[in-house]
Design an enzyme around this catalytic site. Structure first.
Site, PDB file in Angstrom:
ATOM      1  N   SER A 297       0.807  -1.207   0.000  1.00  0.00           N
ATOM      2  CA  SER A 297       0.000   0.000   0.000  1.00  0.00           C
ATOM      3  C   SER A 297       0.847   1.266   0.000  1.00  0.00           C
ATOM      4  CB  SER A 297      -0.910   0.001   1.236  1.00  0.00           C
ATOM      5  OG  SER A 297      -1.556   1.239   1.367  1.00  0.00           O
ATOM      6  N   CYS A 298       0.451   2.231  -0.826  1.00  0.00           N
ATOM      7  CA  CYS A 298       1.203   3.478  -0.977  1.00  0.00           C
ATOM      8  C   CYS A 298       1.339   4.250   0.328  1.00  0.00           C
ATOM      9  CB  CYS A 298       0.507   4.341  -2.033  1.00  0.00           C
ATOM     10  SG  CYS A 298       1.170   6.008  -2.203  1.00  0.00           S
ATOM     11  N   PHE A 299       0.243   4.324   1.103  1.00  0.00           N
ATOM     12  CA  PHE A 299       0.246   5.175   2.288  1.00  0.00           C
ATOM     13  C   PHE A 299       0.741   4.469   3.545  1.00  0.00           C
ATOM     14  CE2 PHE A 299      -2.376   7.985  -0.265  1.00  0.00           C
ATOM     15  CZ  PHE A 299      -1.953   9.228   0.171  1.00  0.00           C
TER      16      PHE A 299
END
Length: 284
Positions: A145-147
Site C-alpha cells: 500500500s502506498c500510504f
C-alpha cells in the site's frame, strides 16, 4: 513566466481517469511539448495499482470483488492506492523543462515544494522529508500500500503521509500523478488497515474542518504559480485527446489483460521505448 495548460475534469470514471492522463501525455509527445497540470476526482471508490505490481500480490481480490470496487493499473510506478474522497493531480512536463532537474528525485522535489506550499496556504503545516535524514520518514513493515510508509521528498503532517505520488519518465516527457486525501471513511482502510491507518492523514484531520475540492485545487494553483513561476491557462481536452482517451478506455484500461494479466517487466527501462516507470511512493 511559463504558461501551462490547466485542466480540471471533475469527477470521473476510474478507468477513464487513467485513460485521460495517458491521452494528454501522448498528445504532448506527438504534437510538441505542452506542459499541463490536471485535477480530477473519483465518481466512486477505486483501487489503482502500480505499473510494476503483481496483481495477485497487490490486492485482496475477493475483498474488492465483494465490495464491487474497480481495480485499474496505472502507467506510473508505486504501490496500490484506494481513491475515494480526494483531489488527484497530474503533471505532464517535458524532461528538458528549465523548471525541473532532469532526474527523478530532482523533479519530484520541485513538485513537492509546490504541493507543500499549497497545503500551507490552507493553513496546514507540513514537512518534506530530505535525504540523509529520518525526519518525516516513518520506517514501517514492507507493504503493498502506498500510504503505509513515507520516503524521501514526500510530504508529511506530524510525521504522517498526506500525499501519495508516483512518476513515469520517457526520454522527452514525464508524468507525475498524486493523491491528496481530503477525507477518509471507514472503507478507506480496507487495504492494509493497520499500517495505513497509523501512517496517513487527511486534510480534514489536519485542519479540523471540511475542505471542498475546489478550495484545495485553488490553493495548489496559487502555490505552483508562485513557487515555480507558472502562468496557468484554463483549458479542456482537445477532440483528439478525447478520442484517444475513449479508445484507451475501451481497449486498455477496462481490460483484464492490462489490469490483471499483463506480464510484469523485469527491469525499469524498456529497450524499445526508453521509458521508465518509477515507484516514487517508496523509491524501490
Amino acid at each position: 513566466m511559463k504558461r501551462w495548460r490547466l485542466i480540471d475534469t471533475g469527477k470521473g470514471d476510474p478507468y477513464m481517469n487513467m485513460a485521460i492522463d495517458e491521452a494528454i501525455v501522448t498528445s504532448s509527445r506527438t504534437n510538441g511539448p505542452n506542459p499541463a497540470m490536471r485535477f480530477y476526482q473519483w465518481e466512486r471508490p477505486a483501487l489503482t495499482i502500480g505499473y510494476f505490481q503483481d496483481f495477485s500480490d497487490a490486492v485482496n481480490i475477493d475483498l474488492y470483488r465483494q465490495e464491487k470496487i474497480p481495480i485499474v493499473r496505472r502507467i506510473t510506478g508505486g504501490r496500490s492506492l484506494l481513491h475515494q474522497y480526494e483531489l488527484t493531480y497530474s503533471i505532464i512536463s517535458p524532461t528538458g523543462s528549465p523548471l525541473f532537474p532532469n532526474t527523478i528525485r530532482g523533479a519530484y522535489l520541485v513538485i513537492a515544494r509546490g504541493l507543500s506550499a499549497g497545503l500551507k496556504i490552507l493553513g496546514i503545516g507540513n514537512e518534506i522529508s530530505q535525504p540523509g535524514s529520518d525526519e518525516g520518514i516513518q520506517k514501517m513493515p514492507r507493504s503493498h500500500s502506498c500510504f503505509s510508509s513515507t520516503s524521501i521528498h514526500e510530504i508529511t503532517v506530524s510525521g504522517r503521509k498526506i500525499i501519495g505520488s508516483a512518476q513515469r519518465r520517457w526520454s522527452d516527457i514525464f508524468l507525475q500523478q498524486g493523491s491528496i486525501i481530503i477525507e477518509r471513511s471507514p472503507g478507506f482502510f480496507m487495504l492494509d488497515r493497520a499500517t495505513e491507518r497509523d501512517h496517513s492523514i487527511s486534510i480534514f484531520e489536519s485542519l479540523g474542518r471540511r475542505v471542498e475540492p475546489g478550495e484545495l485545487r485553488d490553493a495548489m494553483i496559487c502555490a505552483f504559480s508562485k513557487e515555480l513561476g507558472i502562468e496557468f491557462k484554463e483549458d479542456s481536452l482537445t477532440d483528439d485527446e478525447w478520442r484517444l482517451a475513449r479508445r484507451l478506455y475501451l481497449e486498455k484500461y477496462t481490460r483484464d489483460e492490462w489490469n490483471m494479466d499483463r506480464e510484469i517487466p523485469k527491469q525499469t527501462t524498456s529497450p524499445s521505448s526508453g521509458d521508465q516507470a518509477y515507484p516514487l511512493s517508496n523509491h524501490q
